[in-house]
Design a protein around this motif. Structure first.
Motif, PDB file in Angstrom:
ATOM      1  N   TYR A 113       0.839  -1.204   0.000  1.00 33.39           N
ATOM      2  CA  TYR A 113       0.000   0.000   0.000  1.00 33.39           C
ATOM      3  C   TYR A 113       0.871   1.249   0.000  1.00 33.39           C
ATOM      4  O   TYR A 113       0.625   2.207  -0.758  1.00 33.39           O
ATOM      5  CB  TYR A 113      -0.920  -0.025   1.218  1.00 33.39           C
ATOM      6  N   LEU A 114       1.919   1.258   0.825  1.00 37.34           N
ATOM      7  CA  LEU A 114       2.820   2.413   0.879  1.00 37.34           C
ATOM      8  C   LEU A 114       3.561   2.614  -0.440  1.00 37.34           C
ATOM      9  O   LEU A 114       3.779   3.748  -0.872  1.00 37.34           O
ATOM     10  CB  LEU A 114       3.824   2.235   2.023  1.00 37.34           C
ATOM     11  N   LYS A 115       3.929   1.515  -1.076  1.00 35.78           N
ATOM     12  CA  LYS A 115       4.600   1.623  -2.379  1.00 35.78           C
ATOM     13  C   LYS A 115       3.690   2.282  -3.404  1.00 35.78           C
ATOM     14  O   LYS A 115       4.138   3.082  -4.239  1.00 35.78           O
ATOM     15  CB  LYS A 115       5.025   0.240  -2.860  1.00 35.78           C
ATOM     16  N   LYS A 116       2.404   1.962  -3.355  1.00 31.92           N
ATOM     17  CA  LYS A 116       1.448   2.581  -4.291  1.00 31.92           C
ATOM     18  C   LYS A 116       1.362   4.091  -4.065  1.00 31.92           C
ATOM     19  O   LYS A 116       1.027   4.848  -4.985  1.00 31.92           O
ATOM     20  CB  LYS A 116       0.064   1.950  -4.140  1.00 31.92           C
ATOM     21  N   LEU A 117       1.649   4.528  -2.825  1.00 32.70           N
ATOM     22  CA  LEU A 117       1.659   5.956  -2.503  1.00 32.70           C
ATOM     23  C   LEU A 117       3.033   6.577  -2.733  1.00 32.70           C
ATOM     24  O   LEU A 117       3.269   7.723  -2.353  1.00 32.70           O
ATOM     25  CB  LEU A 117       1.234   6.158  -1.045  1.00 32.70           C
ATOM     26  N   ASN A 118       3.937   5.801  -3.339  1.00 29.79           N
ATOM     27  CA  ASN A 118       5.291   6.259  -3.706  1.00 29.79           C
ATOM     28  C   ASN A 118       6.208   6.498  -2.514  1.00 29.79           C
ATOM     29  O   ASN A 118       7.165   7.288  -2.605  1.00 29.79           O
ATOM     30  CB  ASN A 118       5.219   7.522  -4.585  1.00 29.79           C
TER      31      ASN A 118
END
Length: 264
Positions: free
Chosen positions: A186-191
């Protein structure tokens, strides 16, 4: 008889596999029941095992306290304290919460979030309390986000995670590995970059922690040691021995991975 919450959660899948092998190695059969933490399913499983007149039962994260207590069959409990006369085996979850906080603190984190499991589970409550007490010892307040379930196949926590502004945090402790991986993705999707922007630590050291990229930093509760201790206690009870008459806390330890920095 072996009663576990889930075969989806990798920790319980590993635990069931190891216990099942130990049971079969000793020449017993194994009746495996899983409950999805549902009271009615657990009650049906206990009735089934009682009807089969099994020699002994291991109940993992049991919730039917009164029914388990009344069984006229040797029982060993994993995680849930049933009564003074039923042995409970558990990882030292309180210590694990302390270790998780201290690791994030030692790695320079000062704005910390704990993503917590459901409050109906003793283990997740103990992990949270250990984490909070360690934070208090360092004069820090931490934020808590409780999730509604431990983990269900197809679960989507995006709505719950979306309540938070993750840019506020530099460290996160997630109550188990499977949800930790979900949070990292999820954090990766938020960069966000892990661990450069936010350091993340899980709990279990299930097989998922080593195959995930980046490899998880996590708190290990050893399924091998827990399974062996639990089964040996049950064997003693079935044999009429009093060698295993006390509750056991199995120590936990930090496993350094790639989701926290090697040093601060």
């Amino acid at each position: 008889g072996l009663v576990i919450p889930s075969l989806v959660n990798p920790f319980f899948a590993e635990l069931a596999t190891i216990v099942g092998n130990l049971i079969q190695d000793d020449g017993f059969g194994c009746v495996l029941c899983f409950t999805e933490d549902n009271l009615e399913k657990e009650e049906s499983a206990l009735d089934l095992l009682n009807g089969y007149r099994v020699d002994g039962i291991i109940v993992a994260r049991g919730r039917n306290i009164e029914k388990i207590h009344k069984l006229a069959i040797p029982v060993v409990s994993f995680e849930t304290l049933i009564s003074d006369d039923i042995i409970t085996i558990s990882a030292d979850n309180y210590q694990g919460g302390q270790v998780a906080f201290n690791h994030l603190y030692d790695r320079g984190c000062r704005n910390i979030l704990h993503i917590k499991g459901p409050n109906r589970f003793v283990a997740t409550e103990d992990r949270c309390q250990g984490f909070l007490d360690a934070a208090k010892d360092h004069g820090l307040q931490v934020d808590i986000l409780p999730l509604s379930t431990d983990y269900l196949l197809g679960e989507n926590f995006d709505a719950e995670l979306g309540q938070l502004d993750f840019s506020k945090y530099d460290g996160i402790f997630v109550f188990n590995d499977i949800n930790c991986i979900y949070v990292i993705n999820y954090l990766k999707k938020l960069n966000f970059s892990i661990p450069d922007d936010i350091q993340v630590i899980g709990f279990d050291n299930s097989y998922l922690s080593s195959i995930n990229l980046p490899r998880l930093t996590t708190i290990e509760q050893s399924p091998g040691e827990i399974a062996t201790t639990t089964y040996n206690c049950l064997k003693d009870l079935m044999d009429g021995s009093n060698q295993s008459t006390r509750n056991r806390l199995v120590p936990v330890k930090l496993i350094q991975g790639e989701t926290t920095r090697l040093n601060s």
